[in-house]
Design an enzyme around this catalytic site. Structure first.
Site, short mmCIF file in Angstrom:
data_model
loop_
_atom_site.label_atom_id
_atom_site.label_comp_id
_atom_site.label_asym_id
_atom_site.label_seq_id
_atom_site.Cartn_x
_atom_site.Cartn_y
_atom_site.Cartn_z
N TYR A 110 115.38 31.58 21.78
CA TYR A 110 115.63 33.03 21.73
C TYR A 110 115.23 33.56 20.36
O TYR A 110 114.22 33.15 19.81
CB TYR A 110 117.10 33.33 22.09
CG TYR A 110 117.24 34.76 22.51
CD1 TYR A 110 116.50 35.25 23.60
CD2 TYR A 110 118.05 35.64 21.82
CE1 TYR A 110 116.58 36.58 23.97
CE2 TYR A 110 118.14 36.97 22.19
CZ TYR A 110 117.41 37.44 23.26
OH TYR A 110 117.48 38.75 23.61
N ARG A 163 111.13 48.28 24.76
CA ARG A 163 111.67 48.21 23.41
C ARG A 163 112.14 46.78 23.15
O ARG A 163 113.33 46.49 23.09
CB ARG A 163 112.84 49.20 23.24
CG ARG A 163 113.23 49.45 21.81
CD ARG A 163 114.72 49.65 21.70
NE ARG A 163 115.47 48.48 22.12
CZ ARG A 163 116.21 47.73 21.31
NH1 ARG A 163 116.34 48.02 20.04
NH2 ARG A 163 116.87 46.68 21.78
N LYS A 181 117.48 35.33 27.92
CA LYS A 181 118.89 35.67 28.13
C LYS A 181 119.51 34.83 29.23
O LYS A 181 120.64 34.33 29.10
CB LYS A 181 119.02 37.16 28.47
CG LYS A 181 118.70 38.10 27.33
CD LYS A 181 119.84 38.20 26.33
CE LYS A 181 119.54 39.26 25.28
NZ LYS A 181 120.63 39.44 24.31
N GLU A 252 118.43 45.31 29.76
CA GLU A 252 118.02 44.65 28.52
C GLU A 252 116.76 45.28 27.93
O GLU A 252 115.73 45.40 28.61
CB GLU A 252 117.76 43.16 28.80
CG GLU A 252 117.40 42.35 27.58
CD GLU A 252 118.57 42.21 26.62
OE1 GLU A 252 118.32 42.22 25.40
OE2 GLU A 252 119.72 42.10 27.08
N ASP A 253 116.83 45.67 26.67
CA ASP A 253 115.68 46.13 25.89
C ASP A 253 114.94 47.31 26.53
O ASP A 253 113.71 47.34 26.61
CB ASP A 253 114.71 44.98 25.61
CG ASP A 253 115.18 44.12 24.45
OD1 ASP A 253 116.26 44.41 23.90
OD2 ASP A 253 114.49 43.16 24.09
N ASP A 275 123.21 45.31 27.39
CA ASP A 275 123.47 44.32 26.35
C ASP A 275 123.24 44.91 24.96
O ASP A 275 124.01 44.65 24.03
CB ASP A 275 122.56 43.11 26.57
CG ASP A 275 122.94 41.93 25.71
OD1 ASP A 275 124.13 41.56 25.71
OD2 ASP A 275 122.06 41.37 25.05
N ASP A 276 122.19 45.71 24.79
CA ASP A 276 121.85 46.25 23.48
C ASP A 276 122.89 47.26 23.00
O ASP A 276 123.16 47.36 21.81
CB ASP A 276 120.47 46.90 23.51
CG ASP A 276 119.42 45.95 24.03
OD1 ASP A 276 119.17 44.94 23.36
OD2 ASP A 276 118.86 46.20 25.11
N ASN A 425 116.01 42.66 14.36
CA ASN A 425 115.28 41.41 14.50
C ASN A 425 114.00 41.66 15.29
O ASN A 425 113.89 42.69 15.97
CB ASN A 425 116.14 40.32 15.15
CG ASN A 425 116.65 40.70 16.53
OD1 ASN A 425 115.89 40.95 17.44
ND2 ASN A 425 117.97 40.75 16.69
#
Length: 581
Positions: A110, A163, A181, A252-253, A275-276, A425
């Site tokens: 990850y 993203r 994930k 996610e993202d 999650d973000d 990150n």
């Protein structure tokens, strides 16, 4: 088409895998494959005699052999490719190896290495994994889901690749994130490998480099927007509800234009979360609660400054407000302690271009009325730190080096123990190098980063830099949602997860130690978080009431032990279908 079934053997009560596959088809099914660990009896029954070396190896021996191969790879991306190839061959061996070397391999599987893997996804692609739902296939999503070999999907991680981490729009390459994930759900949270499904919604890409790259294999078109996008996502969610009505769906993202909207639209239609926005917030709050224990102060007494006011920043701010309210502040008092700086400067009432999810964190114009500011000037970090006794600084901006020395030194003059979390990150997007933060605060800062950094020697002291990673939260949360059959995910469950995680902080025993527990304690962390979430779900009426002993039992029953199951051959596909009934 389903090729295997996992069930309890009625005569022995042992978990077994039954399959109609034979010969090389068995070896090519990563859930069923045991490689050289197939027993002599299984080799005869499954038609494997002669297809494998004579030795019947143990799983520990296979781990040792695989780790030797892993170490022969020189670069991190080569190690990432090696591990993914192992997963594509043998899921059980992959996770056994990963669990045994979790702290070493988590950054490879990850963050941060997954960022490079996503950027090069179309170059390093070897074998399909998960489900690619192209906009061109929007009217046959049910058929796509029917092609999944998983007998009972329980957790779905979905992204549209817009993203990815702090990198941006990677189109179909964003699939690396859902794959990663799901891997962590299993390695850390005990989800059986057959129960996880990574999904990429391929709606095109606005990344011109990808659109002109002859190797790119995604939908070669500009991203769809507006109502077309919303209708496409609705088609996907409706299909998921038809096929997997009890599955957990993790967003996610997604870019901030969609992240909050999708969470708001679907969180009460199915068991889903972002999650973000939510897991990131929970792990940050856990880190802050641990830091407050070290400082011997209340979170409610801090002034918190953010660089970045997107979905992640506002999600964190929202949970900080709730945590402050638990400590006695009103909602208005808590929000007054949150200062958010975005690309256009400090969020203030009256500014144009403010998004709905940012509005709760606008400071009134009166808050800066007495500040000495240039007329019409942008109010940035330096101006806020110069006028507010900021004690907590959080970066979610993806701007490398944005935490400048002048800002950090000004902050350190107002607080004896600055709490600084540069969370963006991968490493190339991190707001500050922890070495600089320690130097600029004379070693007094409490630091957590979004990406992994090595330990630092400063003035004859060794500092372990905490990684504030979502993997501390979402595996345990997912374990709770599955084990507790929880209907919806509430904000209170994330706060419960944050408090539970903070209780495991090594800094509670040694103030100079890490704010977060070691990653190799992942199983303990996930079960601890899951227990707290299940208790909160029962309290909120989102799960069936049961005794604490029963909660522990359900968690253990749903935590995969990571070993090989006996494999039994069936005579035909028809026999497999009968077994499934």
């Amino acid at each position: 088409m389903q090729t295997y079934v996992i069930r309890k053997d009625l005569s022995s009560s042992e978990t077994v895998i039954e399959t109609h596959l034979r010969g090389s088809s068995v070896i090519n099914q990563p859930i069923v494959n045991k490689g050289t660990s197939f027993t002599a009896k299984e080799r005869v029954e499954l038609g494997l005699d002669g297809l494998l070396p004579e030795e019947v190896a143990t799983l520990p021996l296979q781990i040792k052999r695989s780790y030797k191969g892993y170490l022969e790879n020189e670069t991190n991306i080569q190690k990432h490719i090696y591990l993914r190839a192992l997963q594509d061959r043998n899921e059980t061996l992959f996770y056994a190896l990963l669990r045994e070397h979790l702290e070493e391999m988590l950054p490879i599987v990850y963050t941060p290495v997954v960022g490079e893997a996503c950027q090069r996804f179309h170059e390093i692609y070897r074998k399909p994994r998960g489900l690619f739902v192209s906009y061109a296939n929007r009217h046959k999503i049910d058929e796509l889901l029917a092609n999944i070999d998983n007998p009972d999907v329980k957790v779905i991680v979905v992204s549209d690749g817009e993203r990815i981490l702090g990198i941006g729009d990677l189109g179909v390459g964003g699939m690396g994130i859902p794959i990663g994930k799901i891997s962590l759900y299993t390695a850390c949270g005990g989800l059986h490998p057959c129960y996880g499904l990574p999904v990429l919604l391929d709606v095109g890409t606005d990344n011109e480099e990808l659109l002109h790259d002859p190797l790119y294999f995604g939908h070669r078109h500009k991203r769809i927007r507006g109502q077309e996008y919303d209708d496409f996502v609705e088609l996907f969610v409706a299909a998921v509800l038809r096929r997997y009505p009890h599955a957990v769906l993790q967003w996610e993202d997604f870019a901030k234009d969609h992240a909050h909207d999708l969470l708001t639209r679907y969180r009460k239609r199915l068991c889903s979360f972002n999650d973000d926005i939510q897991s990131t917030a929970a792990v940050v709050v856990a880190g802050l609660l641990s830091a407050m224990a070290v400082k011997k102060e209340r979170l409610a007494d801090q002034h918190v400054l953010f660089l970045g006011a997107g979905s992640a920043g506002t999600g964190i701010a929202g949970q900080i407000v709730q945590a402050m309210m638990i400590e006695g502040l009103t909602e208005e008092e808590a929000k007054a302690r949150i200062w958010m700086v975005d690309v256009d400067g400090l969020l203030l009432e009256g500014h144009v271009g403010i998004r709905d999810f940012q509005r709760p964190f606008l400071q009134p114009a009166s808050a800066v009325k007495k500040w000495n500011l240039p007329p019409g000037g942008r109010i940035g970090l330096q101006e806020v730190v110069g006028n507010v006794h900021v004690s907590v600084l959080i970066g979610v901006s993806a701007q490398r080096g944005a935490f400048q020395e002048s800002v950090i030194r000004a902050m350190a003059r107002h607080t004896a123990t600055p709490v600084i979390f540069p969370l963006s990150n991968p490493t190339s997007c991190c707001e500050a190098d922890p070495r600089d933060l320690l130097a600029w605060t004379d070693g007094k800062a409490l630091i957590a980063t979004g990406t992994l950094f090595d330990d630092i020697e400063y003035k004859d002291k060794r500092y372990h830099i905490s990684q504030c990673n979502n993997s501390y939260i979402f595996p345990g949360l997912g374990l709770a949602l599955v084990a507790g059959e929880i209907r919806f995910v509430s904000d209170g469950m994330f706060l419960a997860a944050a408090r539970a995680l903070s209780h495991l902080s090594p800094a509670l025993i040694n103030p100079h130690d890490s704010l977060f527990p070691p990653q190799n304690h992942a199983e303990k962390i996930a079960k601890h978080v899951a227990f707290a979430v299940m208790q909160e779900a029962q309290k909120e009426g989102m799960a069936q009431m049961c005794a604490n002993s029963e909660i522990h039992k359900r968690i253990e029953d749903n935590f995969w032990d990571g070993r090989y199951y006996p494999v039994h051959g069936l005579g035909s596909l028809e026999e497999l279908k009968r077994r499934m009934l």
